[in-house]
Structure formats: structure tokens, C-alpha cells
Design an enzyme around this catalytic site. Structure first.
Site, short mmCIF file in Angstrom:
data_model
loop_
_atom_site.label_atom_id
_atom_site.label_comp_id
_atom_site.label_asym_id
_atom_site.label_seq_id
_atom_site.Cartn_x
_atom_site.Cartn_y
_atom_site.Cartn_z
N LYS A 181 0.84 -1.19 0.00
CA LYS A 181 0.00 0.00 0.00
C LYS A 181 0.88 1.25 0.00
CE LYS A 181 -1.75 2.86 2.59
NZ LYS A 181 -1.51 4.16 1.92
N GLU A 255 9.70 1.08 10.74
CA GLU A 255 10.77 2.06 10.54
C GLU A 255 10.10 3.42 10.67
OE1 GLU A 255 12.84 4.72 9.21
OE2 GLU A 255 13.04 3.77 7.24
N CYS A 289 13.79 10.21 6.86
CA CYS A 289 13.63 9.76 8.24
C CYS A 289 14.95 9.91 9.01
CB CYS A 289 13.13 8.33 8.28
SG CYS A 289 14.06 7.23 7.23
N GLU A 387 10.29 15.67 15.49
CA GLU A 387 10.64 15.52 14.08
C GLU A 387 9.89 16.59 13.26
OE1 GLU A 387 9.20 11.93 11.91
OE2 GLU A 387 11.26 11.84 11.17
#
Ligand code: NAI
Ligand code: MG
Length: 478
Positions: A181, A255, A289, A387
Site C-alpha cells: 500500500k 521504521e 527519516c 521531528e
């Protein structure tokens, strides 16, 4: 420094994009469904195409097709599976230009990155795992090695084709079948991967692709006939997935996000370090990331580093992602643009000083954030902890190596870190003490299909890449 403009060097947009796409289920494309979502080119806000939104029924059909295909794919000799992976890798190379253009139009990243990083790296992952397909029993001598089953794989929008390759290649090499997906804003290249699978004759149902947003992802996670879930994305969603998978016996790898530190010592090669730091945060609009988003500078060189960073951000070219000279493209979506704007506001409100390019011009339409950094950042500031996922760097200082370690490790994340020093022993000692899945020494964002990547703590668990990256897709008996 010379102030000059380069003439525009636009890449062609002569690639085929249909008005709407369906899902790839059991080797056939479904007609675009009534329930659709638009995919926007974030550089001009124009609608590129529409993706269908898969509901529980379509997800179920895809899982069913994967289950059926598993019967023969999992027992196919490894060398035969390997041939399909090699063929996919070759086809990605053959269609590289088209894929790079689509990646840039759909996601906003500069063409030089999609052309030089995303697409070649995606091909490399298929080449690399093709090589493992017939060697699995040698990796575990004397033990029976088999596939896990049907893998549900959910990926984000920052490296659309590359994240698909990271997940699909090891799964198929090990004999699993897949329901993938892709992210709702960037499904085009994943759908092209589906086309490539058909072109090379991959048996129907081995790779299924369903598009949609969070609900489609959740339906895949919750499906009882999925054996393994692999997810890359936000920590919030990762935690929710971990909860719903708990107790079901499904395997899981996550992750998630990061707030990765750079540590720069006064003895480092300063210009190289500044360039590495710049690449590490402004590369791909900071949609990485492992972006090096916190910079810890040895106190004695703060002034020189600030000045060099300030000078360097003036020369980063922001604008049309399809222009071959562009360094920093469009922010992937309006939602992400708003998130970044929120952090820029909070950073200033909490007392940090923002440094941005003095011209700072951006195109009128589209979602843009020029490269910038904050000084005067305190460890408690929001921009030092959370983040941002944008081209925003937070600069802080330290006096001793142990203070640097303590401050760098003071985060719920642990994905990557960068150390810049001329002293080998110091570098190794820092690498040893930093709690991060990857520590780069005098470099940053260096990835390789053969080397494992992944995090500690809230950055997730499990590794992708290398021999470690195939383990989550294998059952090893005895
Ligand atoms: P997200 O985690 O919502 O999206 C990632 C993928 O998960 C997409 O395919 C999405 O459709 C799917 N998804 C969303 N909700 C789901 C659910 N409940 N169950 C299953 N799948 C689900 O990330 P989003 O909203 O696009 O970005 C938010 C923040 O996440 C960013 O600002 C960034 O900080 C972080 N992020 C981190 C990434 C990384 O590489 N670690 C990648 C993308 C975002
Ligand atoms: Mg989301």
C-alpha cells in the site's frame, strides 16, 4: 561569491499519466473505483491523476490473491525467483528516466535526486536481493529456511519507489507474496512497479498493489490472513499498528521517525563537514527519516559554522523540481507544509533565532520552504525534540565529548547520527556510545543495499537492507 542565475534546464514532462488508476490484484488491474483521491503535483498544485481508494473488500481480494500465489511462489526454486527479481531490476533501469520524472512530478523532489538516488537505488535493491534468492540455505547452514507467507507492506511518500523496493525485494526473494500500500500522495511509481512486474511475467498475485490512505492501510494491518506487516512512516501510526498487531501472531517491523544528531568537533575538516550537514538536512526537502536535523557544534567553532551555514543556504537553488539545477524542490503536500510552518512559528516563539536565505524567493504556486536553520536552540525547545520532516536544522553547542553524547542521545529516537572529526579514535568512541542504528563518520546519508538500516527506541525495530533485511521474511527451523 558570484551572484548569477542559471538558465532553466527543465526535464521533459512527456510521460504517460492516465486520468485515474485502479488496483493491481491477482495480476490484473481493476477499473478505477468510484471512491477516488486526487494526486497533486506539489510544485504547481495541479491534479496529476486520481488513485482509487481500496476498501476492506479490495484489500481482502488482494490478500486472497497473495495467499493463492504463495502456494507456488514459496516453493519455486530460489534461482527461479531470483531471475524475476533481476528482470525487475533491469526493467527499472530501462524505464529509469520515466520513473524519475514521475517521482518528481508526483512528490516534488528535485529531478537530480530522483534520477541519481531514488531510481538507481531502487534497482540496486532488486539486484541485491535477487542475489540472495538462491543462497538462503547457505546463510543458515544445516537449517530449513522457508518463507513467512503474505506480507502487508505500507510505505510513506518521501522515497516512494525506493521504499517499495526496500520492502518488496527481500519479501519476494525469500518466497513471500506481497500486498503493497503506497502513500496516498505518491502512488504513481508504485503502480508503475506493478506494470513492471507484469512486463517481466511475475506470476499473478505475487505482488498486489492497493492504493488508498490510512483506512486502507489499517484494513491491511487488521486482515487476519496477513502473516507479516512492514511499515515505514510516522511514529504515531507505527505505535497504533504495533497495538493492533499485538497478540495476533503477525510479524512486524517498523521504521519510524528520527531526530538524528550531527556532532561536529573543532578538529573536523570544516568545509566538508558543513557540506555534509547541508546535504544531510536539505536533501529531499528534509523529508528523510534519518535527516540530520540536530547539529551539535563544539562551542569554540560556533561562530564560524553559523557563518558558513548562513553563506551556504544563500546558494541552494529552490524551485521547479523538474529543473536539473534545482537543489531543493517542493514540500510533498499541503499537510506537510503546514506541519513545517507550525514548527517554524514555534521555534521563533520559544526564543530561537531563525536564519533563512536573504532573497528567499519561491514560486507563487505550490508548497515551498526555503532552507533554514535555528541558532540559540535549547534542549527543551520543541524544534530540538520533535521531528520536523522539513528543511529546518536546529543548531546547539557542546563543550566536551561526553556532553555531546549525552545531548545527542537525549531523544526518544535513535535512527542515525553523524560525527565529524579528524581523530579516528574519537570517532570510533563516539560511534560506540551513540544510540543510533547508523553512525556516519565524516559523511552522511550514505546508504547501500548491502548494509542494514533501522532504528532504536521510537525509531522502530527491525532492519532493512543487507542479510539482516531478509530475516523478517524468513522462517528458520532447527
Ligand atoms: P503516516 O504515518 O500517516 O503515513 C505513512 C503511511 O501509512 C501512508 O501510506 C499512510 O497511508 C499509512 N497510514 C496512515 N495511517 C495508517 C493507519 N492507521 N494504519 C495503517 N496505515 C496507515 O505519515 P504522514 O501523515 O504522511 O506524515 C506525518 C509525519 O510522519 C511527518 O510529518 C513525518 O514527521 C513522519 N513521517 C516519517 C516517515 C519516515 O520515513 N520515517 C515517512 C513519512 C512521514
Ligand atoms: Mg497521516
Amino acid at each position: 561569491m558570484t551572484d548569477f542565475d542559471l538558465v532553466p534546464a527543465p526535464e521533459t514532462t512527456a510521460v504517460e499519466i492516465a486520468d485515474a488508476y485502479g488496483h493491481l490484484i491477482g495480476g490484473a488491474w481493476t477499473s478505477p473505483s468510484g471512491n477516488r483521491m486526487s494526486s497533486i503535483n506539489p510544485a504547481n498544485e495541479e491534479v496529476l491523476t486520481e488513485f482509487s481508494v481500496a476498501g476492506a473488500d479490495e484489500v481482502s481480494a488482494a490478500v486472497g490473491a497473495a495467499r493463492e500465489a504463495f502456494k507456488s511462489w514459496s516453493v519455486l526454486p530460489g534461482r527461479e525467483r531470483g531471475k524475476f527479481l533481476f528482470a525487475i531490476a533491469r526493467r527499472i533501469q530501462e524505464r529509469a528516466r520515466e520513473l524519475a520524472i514521475l517521482e518528481t512530478m508526483d512528490g516534488g523532489k528535485p529531478i537530480k535526486e530522483s534520477r541519481d538516488v531514488d531510481i538507481p537505488e531502487a534497482a540496486k535493491h532488486f539486484f541485491y536481493y535477487a542475489g540472495w534468492a538462491d543462497k538462503l540455505r547457505f546463510a543458515f547452514p544445516g537449517r530449513e529456511v522457508g518463507a513467512v507467507g503474505v506480507a502487508g507492506q505500507i510505505i510513506p511518500w518521501n522515497f516512494p519507489l525506493l521504499m517499495a523496493a526496500w520492502k518488496v525485494a527481500p519479501a519476494l526473494a525469500a518466497g513471500n507474496t506481497v500486498v503493497l500500500k503506497p502513500a496516498e500522495t505518491t502512488s504513481l511509481t508504485a503502480l508503475r512497479l506493478g506494470e513492471i512486474a507484469q512486463e517481466v511475467g511475475l506470476p499473478p498475485g505475487v505482488l498486489n498493489i492497493v492504493t488508498g490512505a490510512g483506512e486502507t492501510g489499517a484494513a491491511l494491518v487488521d486482515h487476519p490472513d496477513v502473516d507479516k506487516i512492514a511499515f515505514t512512516g510516522s511514529t504515531v501510526v507505527g505505535k497504533a499498528i504495533a497495538k493492533s498487531v499485538a497478540g495476533t501472531g503477525k510479524r512486524l517491523t517498523l521504521e519510524l521517525g528520527g531526530k538524528s544528531p550531527h556532532i561536529i568537533f573543532a578538529d573536523a575538516a570544516i568545509d566538508e563537514a558543513v557540506e555534509g550537514i547541508v546535504q544531510g538536512i536539505f536533501f529531499n526537502q528534509g523529508h528523510v527519516c534519518c535527516a540530520g536535523s540536530r547539529l551539535f557544534v563544539e562551542e569554540s567553532i560556533l561562530e564560524v559554522i553559523t557563518e558558513k551555514l548562513h553563506r551556504r543556504i544563500q546558494t541552494i537553488r529552490v524551485g521547479d523540481p523538474l529543473d536539473k539545477n534545482t537543489d531543493l524542490g517542493a514540500i510533498n503536500s499541503k499537510e506537510q507544509w503546514e506541519i513545517i510552518q507550525g514548527f517554524l512559528k514555534t521555534g521563533a516563539e520559544e526564543g530561537a533565532t531563525l536564519h533563512s536565505p536573504s532573497k528567499g524567493e519561491v514560486p507563487k504556486r505550490g508548497y515551498w520552504v526555503p532552507p533554514c536553520f535555528f541558532t540559540g536552540v535549547e534542549p527543551a525547545h520543541t524544534i530540538a525534540r520533535e521531528e520536523i520532516f522539513g528543511p529546518v536544522l536546529s543548531v546547539m553547542t557542546f563543550r566536551t565529548p561526553s556532553e555531546a553524547i549525552e545531548r545527542a542521545n537525549n531523544t526518544p529516537y535513535g535512527l542515525a547520527a553523524g560525527v565529524w572529526t579528524d581523530k579516528g579514535a574519537k570517532a570510533l568512541e563516539m560511534a560506540h556510545q551513540l544510540k543510533a542504528g547508523v553512525v556516519w563518520l565524516n559523511s552522511y546519508n550514505r546508504l547501500d543495499a548491502a548494509s542494514p538500516f533501522g532504528g532504536y527506541k521510537e525509531s522502530g525495530f527491525g532492519r532493512e537492507g543487507g542479510r539482516q533485511g531478509i530475516l523478517p521474511y524468513l522462517k528458520v527451523d532447527g
